[in-house]
Scaffold this active site. Sequence first.
Site, mmCIF file in Angstrom:
data_model
loop_
_atom_site.group_PDB
_atom_site.id
_atom_site.type_symbol
_atom_site.label_atom_id
_atom_site.label_comp_id
_atom_site.label_asym_id
_atom_site.label_seq_id
_atom_site.Cartn_x
_atom_site.Cartn_y
_atom_site.Cartn_z
ATOM 1 N N HIS A 237 0.946 -1.386 -0.070
ATOM 2 C CA HIS A 237 0.054 -0.101 0.091
ATOM 3 C C HIS A 237 0.874 1.252 0.225
ATOM 4 O O HIS A 237 2.037 1.224 0.739
ATOM 5 C CB HIS A 237 -0.965 -0.112 1.241
ATOM 6 C CG HIS A 237 -1.730 1.112 1.284
ATOM 7 N ND1 HIS A 237 -1.651 2.520 1.695
ATOM 8 C CD2 HIS A 237 -3.477 0.801 1.087
ATOM 9 C CE1 HIS A 237 -2.757 3.030 1.567
ATOM 10 N NE2 HIS A 237 -3.597 2.406 1.223
ATOM 11 N N CYS A 275 -3.928 2.688 -4.586
ATOM 12 C CA CYS A 275 -4.702 3.243 -3.736
ATOM 13 C C CYS A 275 -4.692 4.988 -4.022
ATOM 14 O O CYS A 275 -3.701 5.781 -4.172
ATOM 15 C CB CYS A 275 -4.121 3.516 -2.220
ATOM 16 S SG CYS A 275 -5.481 4.542 -1.025
ATOM 17 N N HIS A 302 -8.113 0.388 -3.874
ATOM 18 C CA HIS A 302 -8.804 1.334 -3.097
ATOM 19 C C HIS A 302 -9.010 2.753 -4.013
ATOM 20 O O HIS A 302 -8.161 3.396 -4.415
ATOM 21 C CB HIS A 302 -7.717 1.871 -1.850
ATOM 22 C CG HIS A 302 -7.459 0.982 -0.977
ATOM 23 N ND1 HIS A 302 -6.664 1.065 0.012
ATOM 24 C CD2 HIS A 302 -7.863 -0.270 -0.849
ATOM 25 C CE1 HIS A 302 -6.458 -0.185 0.959
ATOM 26 N NE2 HIS A 302 -7.100 -0.907 0.433
ATOM 27 N N ASP A 346 -12.886 3.049 -0.835
ATOM 28 C CA ASP A 346 -12.093 3.534 0.303
ATOM 29 C C ASP A 346 -12.439 4.549 1.201
ATOM 30 O O ASP A 346 -12.692 5.636 0.303
ATOM 31 C CB ASP A 346 -10.783 3.745 -0.191
ATOM 32 C CG ASP A 346 -9.471 3.728 0.815
ATOM 33 O OD1 ASP A 346 -9.838 3.222 2.030
ATOM 34 O OD2 ASP A 346 -8.602 4.355 0.802
ATOM 35 N N HIS A 347 -12.876 4.508 2.255
ATOM 36 C CA HIS A 347 -13.496 5.420 3.053
ATOM 37 C C HIS A 347 -14.655 6.021 2.523
ATOM 38 O O HIS A 347 -15.131 5.853 1.277
ATOM 39 C CB HIS A 347 -12.441 6.610 3.208
ATOM 40 C CG HIS A 347 -11.026 6.224 3.846
ATOM 41 N ND1 HIS A 347 -10.166 7.253 3.978
ATOM 42 C CD2 HIS A 347 -10.601 5.058 4.174
ATOM 43 C CE1 HIS A 347 -9.099 6.294 4.351
ATOM 44 N NE2 HIS A 347 -9.366 5.264 4.475
ATOM 45 N N TYR A 363 -14.644 4.573 7.968
ATOM 46 C CA TYR A 363 -15.293 3.410 7.416
ATOM 47 C C TYR A 363 -16.748 3.273 7.846
ATOM 48 O O TYR A 363 -17.300 2.114 8.409
ATOM 49 C CB TYR A 363 -14.443 2.065 8.002
ATOM 50 C CG TYR A 363 -13.303 2.026 7.232
ATOM 51 C CD1 TYR A 363 -13.004 1.277 6.127
ATOM 52 C CD2 TYR A 363 -11.978 2.727 7.782
ATOM 53 C CE1 TYR A 363 -11.982 1.185 5.330
ATOM 54 C CE2 TYR A 363 -11.120 2.821 7.051
ATOM 55 C CZ TYR A 363 -10.893 1.968 5.738
ATOM 56 O OH TYR A 363 -9.605 1.918 5.144
HETATM 57 C C1 DNO Z 1 -6.751 3.346 5.608
HETATM 58 C C2 DNO Z 1 -5.839 2.018 5.036
HETATM 59 C C3 DNO Z 1 -4.472 1.762 5.569
HETATM 60 C C4 DNO Z 1 -4.016 0.542 4.933
HETATM 61 C C5 DNO Z 1 -2.815 -0.007 5.227
HETATM 62 C C6 DNO Z 1 -2.345 -1.203 4.439
HETATM 63 O O1 DNO Z 1 -7.664 3.660 5.466
HETATM 64 O O2 DNO Z 1 -5.765 2.175 3.592
HETATM 65 O O3 DNO Z 1 -4.694 1.587 6.879
HETATM 66 O O4 DNO Z 1 -5.173 -0.430 5.220
HETATM 67 O O5 DNO Z 1 -1.964 0.942 5.091
HETATM 68 O O6 DNO Z 1 -1.317 -1.892 5.170
#
Ligand code: DNO
Length: 387
Positions: A237, A275, A302, A346-347, A363
Amino acid sequence: MSQGLEQTWRWYGPDDPVTLKDIRQAGATGIVTALHHIPIGEVWTPEEIAIRRSTIEAAGLQWSVVESLAIHEEIKTAGPKRDHLLENYRISMRNLASAGIQRICYNFMPALDWTRTHLNAPFGDGSTALSFDLVTFAVFDMLILQRPGAEDDYPESVRQEAAAKMVTMTESELLELEQTCIAGLPGANQGFGMAEFRSAIAKYEGMDAERYREHVRYFLNAIMPTAIEWDVKMAVHPDDPPFDILGLPRIVSSREDIQAYFDLYDHPNNGLTLCTGSLGSNPQNNCVSIADHFLDRIHFVHLRNVTNYDEKSFIEDNHLEGEVDMFEIMRVLLRSKTASLPYRPDHGHRMLFELGRTVNPGYSAIGRLRGLAELRGLELGIARSMS
Ligand code: DNO
């Protein structure tokens, strides 16, 4: 021709206020989760993996991705226990692969996982979002943590604004900022108190990116043969935010960094979690071209958006609005040759009746539901128009 994408959702396990039933109704088919109750560095046993897997399957879903199989600080800092911890990591990888779970997301960020300064930043439409504000972070770094040499890392204007801001903040706001920065955001699996945090970052003293990369090389040399043998797709990530903070080395922040990461162990299973929110938080990063360039190394995605209000400050935006051109990202992803490449919204903002409720920061159910709905519509529209 694309082999299709898989719509997934992050679930924090049985304690997550968002249930598997909710997730099913959101339309996701795959679950992204981790055994958060097992301390970082300990083995994930076949029994624990089987319990989690059967819980997920009983809800009509499948466990698609592990996020995260976290890396112990001793591995990152080359501490004396690193070989033992690497052996545990390999055992967990094998146990997961034997249970059919062959995609692992992790990060190599020093000391902290992701970092934000505000968890309830007002967004124009009445919802709230997560944000990172450099001046506020400087308040934490220079004035609360009082990290030696911190001043040298900020321009004069930021230093002055931070000093002026600090005097306007109440005790409880300062405490909240401290906790937001180091007490551990969801998924981090590890939070720190102040003294503990100071000693965690002291372990990185004098470590530049070049030396840190040698620790990554050691890690990859130790685990990639197992990943290859068991066909586990490793998906690092990016740093979030994607620039240096707290004087610590960051090595997955840009296209060049990602290339250098792959060069440390050149194998398709040494891949990336794309991401878009993390990478997009540095206006220098062009997410579409990064996605396009590394497409065959992207093992997990993500999808998130940001609006950057200066070089190092941003607010999390709606999934289809902001800096990242989500239409182009989706077009690139739909060209992936990977069978069922998993992505997740993501989020999401905190909105509607979740405004007054406890949610894991970022989340929320409804904000992510909106995100997934928008993304899957975009996906369908593009896929249909391509066929
Ligand atoms: C946050 C996430 C991160 C991710 C880690 C992967 O929302 O995208 O915490 O899970 O960095 O190891």
